[in-house]
Motif scaffolding. Structure first.
Motif, short mmCIF file in Angstrom:
data_model
loop_
_atom_site.label_atom_id
_atom_site.label_comp_id
_atom_site.label_asym_id
_atom_site.label_seq_id
_atom_site.Cartn_x
_atom_site.Cartn_y
_atom_site.Cartn_z
N ARG A 1 -13.76 -37.62 48.33
CA ARG A 1 -12.66 -37.00 47.59
C ARG A 1 -11.46 -36.72 48.49
O ARG A 1 -10.34 -36.54 47.99
CB ARG A 1 -13.13 -35.71 46.92
N TRP B 1 -9.80 -40.35 48.37
CA TRP B 1 -9.34 -40.78 47.05
C TRP B 1 -8.72 -39.62 46.30
O TRP B 1 -9.33 -38.56 46.15
CB TRP B 1 -10.51 -41.37 46.25
N GLN C 1 -7.28 -38.01 42.95
CA GLN C 1 -7.34 -38.06 41.49
C GLN C 1 -5.98 -37.67 40.92
O GLN C 1 -5.38 -36.68 41.33
CB GLN C 1 -8.40 -37.08 40.98
N SER C 2 -5.49 -38.45 39.97
CA SER C 2 -4.22 -38.12 39.33
C SER C 2 -4.37 -36.89 38.44
O SER C 2 -5.40 -36.71 37.79
CB SER C 2 -3.73 -39.30 38.49
N THR C 3 -3.35 -36.05 38.45
CA THR C 3 -3.33 -34.87 37.58
C THR C 3 -2.21 -35.00 36.54
O THR C 3 -1.73 -34.02 36.00
CB THR C 3 -3.11 -33.59 38.41
N HIS D 1 -12.89 -38.46 34.97
CA HIS D 1 -13.30 -38.18 36.35
C HIS D 1 -14.28 -39.23 36.86
O HIS D 1 -15.03 -39.83 36.11
CB HIS D 1 -13.95 -36.80 36.42
N THR E 1 -17.02 -44.40 36.73
CA THR E 1 -16.40 -43.67 35.62
C THR E 1 -17.49 -42.90 34.88
O THR E 1 -18.63 -43.37 34.75
CB THR E 1 -15.70 -44.64 34.66
N TYR F 1 -8.28 -43.49 33.28
CA TYR F 1 -8.68 -43.14 34.65
C TYR F 1 -7.54 -43.49 35.59
O TYR F 1 -6.87 -44.52 35.42
CB TYR F 1 -9.95 -43.87 35.06
N ILE G 1 -6.92 -43.04 39.86
CA ILE G 1 -7.30 -42.54 41.18
C ILE G 1 -6.84 -43.58 42.21
O ILE G 1 -6.79 -44.77 41.91
CB ILE G 1 -8.83 -42.32 41.28
#
Length: 363
Positions: free
Chosen positions: A12, A15, A17-19, A26, A46, A53, A55
């Motif tokens: 994490r 990578w 994660q888009s918000t 997720h 996924t 998704y 990321i």
């Protein structure tokens, strides 16, 4: 350029994660229900149905100008994909990872896309001159639930190749298969066109000018007292006439060599990207469960091939063996459950008969 494989721990941190949207799905790190190696086959999976998704992972920016570019990764639709993407995107270094979404600019989109029986294709989309261009050929993707190795090769000579599981399934010229014209050819044609226009303009102006006929001489019967002072005649004869050229010099060189435009040499042509700096997954899936792994970006085709053999090549066989064992166990379990249901049905019927007779005696 090198591999970008999710590490077993702290993935994490690599990578992002888009918000951009609270409904974005997720990922988790998983090798799935069946695998060739429990640890080595762990990838980004996924986890939520009916979600977008987004990321991405960043790396040191580079340009592939004048070099081969190889993009390679593995994808496993363990859930037997019904509708959704399994492709990756390569982004410029300045991509906003936290705000990654469908409108984020990318350089390359590559990989499988499945939806029903109609869409089962491999996308190869290139960004060129501020537009996205798709390969006009229909490249079929794999639709089973096993892990597959996808590779895209873009070469400096404007040829390309798409491989699945190490086998070449499509190749050709980028100009032809994308209906595009190389920037070099466009600039060269434009430069030569301008040079020709300048020559033509010069020619038309020359025809309007007058020149003394230096080869003329005063006629023997010319009388200066009666005819006045003799002057050579003026002729409309330009220094350039169509078809005339210096001996031993090629016509194209003669017309264009001195003013040839070389600005295109500093531009980025088809399949050349100035600031590659991130790789990511930005897609939609109806049913989740896809696992992405073994991401690699390199300029070495041989290295990519060896990397594929050392990763996917080592685990593809054991993965299928494990799936076959699980399938047999599921068949055996289902048969035992059916037999148990049948047996319980028989005993249940006898018990009901006994209860009916027992109640009759009580009455």
């Amino acid at each position: 350029m090198g591999a970008t494989t999710p590490p077993p721990e702290h993935w994490r941190n690599r990578w992002v994660q888009s918000t951009n949207d609270s409904q974005i799905g997720h990922f988790r790190l998983s090798s799935g229900k069946f695998y060739g190696h429990k640890e080595k086959d762990k990838g980004l999976q996924t986890t939520q149905n009916g979600r977008f998704y987004a990321i991405s992972a960043r790396f040191k920016p580079f340009s592939n100008k004048g070099k081969t570019l190889v993009i390679q990764y593995t994808v496993k639709h363990e859930q037997k994909m019904d509708c959704g993407g399994g492709y990756i995107k390569v982004f410029p270094a300045d991509v906003d990872q936290k705000n990654l979404n469908g409108k984020s600019q990318y350089y390359i989109m590559f990989g499988p896309d499945i939806c029903g029986f109609d869409i089962r294709k491999v996308h190869v989309i290139l960004h060129f001159k501020n537009q996205y261009h798709s390969n006009k050929k229909s490249i079929r993707c794999k639709v089973d639930g096993f892990t597959h190795l996808y590779a895209l090769i873009l070469r400096p000579d404007l040829t390309y190749e798409v491989k699945i599981d190490g086998q070449s399934i499509e190749s050709g010229g980028i100009e032809y298969d994308w209906n595009l014209t190389s920037l070099k050819k466009m600039e060269k044609t434009s430069a030569e066109s301008k040079d020709w226009e300048q020559v033509e303009d010069g020619k038309s102006q020359d025809w309007e000018k007058h020149f003394l006929d230096a080869s003329a001489s005063k006629p023997s019967d010319w009388n200066s007292e009666l005819d006045g002072d003799w002057q050579a005649p003026m002729l409309q004869k330009p220094p350039y006439q169509d078809g005339l050229k210096p001996e031993g010099i090629d016509k194209d060189i003669w017309l264009h060599q001195k003013m040839k435009n070389t600005n295109y040499l500093t531009e980025y042509d088809l399949s050349e990207f100035e600031n590659i700096g991130a790789i990511g997954l930005e897609l939609w899936q109806v049913r989740s469960g896809t696992i992405f792994d073994n991401f690699l970006i390199t300029d070495d085709e041989e290295y990519a091939e060896n990397f594929g053999k050392a990763t996917w090549g080592e685990t593809k066989g054991p993965e299928r063996e494990m799936d076959a064992i699980q399938a047999k166990e599921e068949v055996k379990k289902a048969r035992e459950e059916d037999e148990q249901d049948l047996l319980m049905g028989r005993f249940g019927g006898q018990e009901n008969i006994f209860q009916r007779f027992h109640k009759r005696d009580e009455l």
